[in-house]
Design a protein around this motif. Structure first.
Motif, short mmCIF file in Angstrom:
data_model
loop_
_atom_site.label_atom_id
_atom_site.label_comp_id
_atom_site.label_asym_id
_atom_site.label_seq_id
_atom_site.Cartn_x
_atom_site.Cartn_y
_atom_site.Cartn_z
N PRO A 190 -10.46 4.99 5.34
CA PRO A 190 -10.02 3.74 5.99
C PRO A 190 -10.67 2.50 5.39
CG PRO A 190 -10.52 5.40 7.63
CD PRO A 190 -10.97 5.96 6.31
N THR A 191 -11.93 2.59 4.99
CA THR A 191 -12.58 1.44 4.36
C THR A 191 -11.88 1.07 3.08
OG1 THR A 191 -14.64 2.39 5.16
CG2 THR A 191 -14.81 0.51 3.68
N THR A 199 -5.81 -4.11 1.59
CA THR A 199 -4.90 -4.99 2.34
C THR A 199 -5.12 -6.44 1.98
OG1 THR A 199 -6.48 -5.03 4.15
CG2 THR A 199 -4.68 -3.46 4.33
N THR A 200 -6.32 -6.77 1.43
CA THR A 200 -6.56 -8.17 1.07
C THR A 200 -6.25 -8.44 -0.39
OG1 THR A 200 -8.85 -7.56 0.80
CG2 THR A 200 -8.25 -8.65 2.85
N PRO A 255 0.84 -1.20 0.00
CA PRO A 255 0.00 0.00 0.00
C PRO A 255 0.88 1.25 0.00
CG PRO A 255 -0.21 -1.21 2.07
CD PRO A 255 0.79 -1.93 1.26
N THR A 292 -13.22 0.60 -7.85
CA THR A 292 -11.87 0.02 -7.79
C THR A 292 -11.33 -0.05 -9.20
OG1 THR A 292 -12.78 -1.45 -6.12
CG2 THR A 292 -10.55 -1.89 -6.85
N ARG A 300 -8.83 1.65 2.30
CA ARG A 300 -7.49 1.10 2.58
C ARG A 300 -7.60 -0.35 3.03
NH1 ARG A 300 -5.44 5.58 5.52
NH2 ARG A 300 -4.94 7.17 3.99
N ASN A 301 -8.63 -0.66 3.81
CA ASN A 301 -8.79 -2.04 4.27
C ASN A 301 -9.01 -2.99 3.11
OD1 ASN A 301 -8.42 -1.54 6.92
ND2 ASN A 301 -10.59 -1.27 7.39
N VAL A 302 -9.77 -2.54 2.12
CA VAL A 302 -10.03 -3.40 0.96
C VAL A 302 -8.71 -3.76 0.29
CG1 VAL A 302 -10.97 -3.36 -1.35
CG2 VAL A 302 -12.35 -2.58 0.55
N SER A 346 -14.02 -2.78 -3.91
CA SER A 346 -14.34 -1.86 -2.81
C SER A 346 -15.75 -1.33 -3.06
CB SER A 346 -13.34 -0.72 -2.76
OG SER A 346 -13.61 0.24 -3.76
#
Lengths: 101, 182
Positions: free
Chosen positions: B168-169, B175-176, B51, B94, B171-173, B90
């Motif tokens: 933040p949402t 990470t996977t 990221p 995306t 960014r979390n997407v 996301s």
């Protein structure tokens, strides 16, 4: 500087303010741009965005102390492209200069 | 006559200067030391998703980064085989874009064209693709294969945060997201 009107059709768009080197402009409210979802619109769907050093009601992008800047409008997932003939297919917002009050 | 000779020399010199100028201008992008790939080489490892830090006025990895996006990059190297790439969709938007070593975009896909909840594809060079076994049970038509013109390059994954609080949402997407050798 006032940006007003509508943008070409796109799923999302963002308008961002940069200095001529491509960095974001530091300001106290930490606002660097608007997305199509955040921007406040009139009843007919048009918007008005003021770019300048002093705070304004409505949509305002702070330029801080800089005098020269670059505004980038990015359209995401849009049917228009480089070959689109401008006009009805790609209505761009108008830019006008307003005096300080 | 001496005047004509002088003029011919001047003309020849101008032409030579023009050719050198043209050649150096065309070659310049390949010699750039601050291009995106070099800037990313220092903070990424090959064949993994990294990221990218969000741009700030003091510190931005690359100029003109869009602050409404969470960005991740996979700096790929296909010399040891194809890469399997997957990223979940996301909520807002995306996009995945592919660049050669000299930052020329050669392919892009966004969540709408993917049509499923995960964007999944395989990245390989032209040579690898021609060597794919022809009698596999899962044929090439069932999976999305992207051909990279160069062995190294960049895959840029961007997830839009339509409002500042949704960053933040997004960014979390990312990470996977996965980018790994098979």
């Amino acid at each position: 500087m006032v940006l007003s009107g509508t943008t070409p059709q796109a799923r999302y768009w963002t308008v961002t303010l940069y200095d001529p080197q491509g960095s974001l402009v530091a300001n106290s409210v930490q606002r660097y741009g608007f997305t199509s979802q955040e921007i406040i619109r009139d009843q007919d769907g048009t918007f008005e965005l003021t770019v300048g050093p002093r705070a304004r009601p409505g949509n305002w992008l702070p330029t801080g102390a800089i005098e020269r800047y670059v505004l980038v409008l990015r359209l995401y997932d849009t049917p228009i492209g480089v070959a689109t003939r401008s006009g009805r297919d790609a209505p761009m917002p108008a830019i006008a200069q307003r005096g300080c009050r | 006559m001496p005047v004509i000779r002088l003029l011919l020399w001047v003309l020849g010199g101008t032409l030579l200067g023009g050719v050198v100028h043209l050649a150096s201008v065309l070659v310049l992008p390949r010699l750039a030391t601050q291009d995106a790939y070099s800037r990313l080489s220092s903070i990424t490892r090959t064949n993994t998703i990294t990221p990218l830090p969000a741009p700030t006025p003091e510190n931005a990895l690359m100029p003109f980064m869009d602050p409404a996006f969470a960005t991740a990059v996979c700096r790929y190297d296909l010399s040891s085989g194809p890469l399997k790439f997957s990223v979940p969709i996301s909520p807002a938007y995306t996009s995945v874009s592919f660049y050669t070593r000299s930052e020329v975009a050669y392919y892009a896909i966004n969540d709408r064209s993917a049509g499923r909840r995960v964007i999944e594809l395989e990245l390989m060079t032209v040579n690898s693709e021609t060597n794919l076994p022809g009698d596999e049970e899962i044929t090439a038509a069932d999976r999305l294969i992207v051909e990279s013109p160069t062995t190294t390059g960049l895959v840029l994954v961007k997830a839009l945060a339509p409002e500042f609080g949704l960053l933040p949402t997004a960014r979390n997407v990312l990470t996977t997201a996965r980018c790994q050798q098979q």
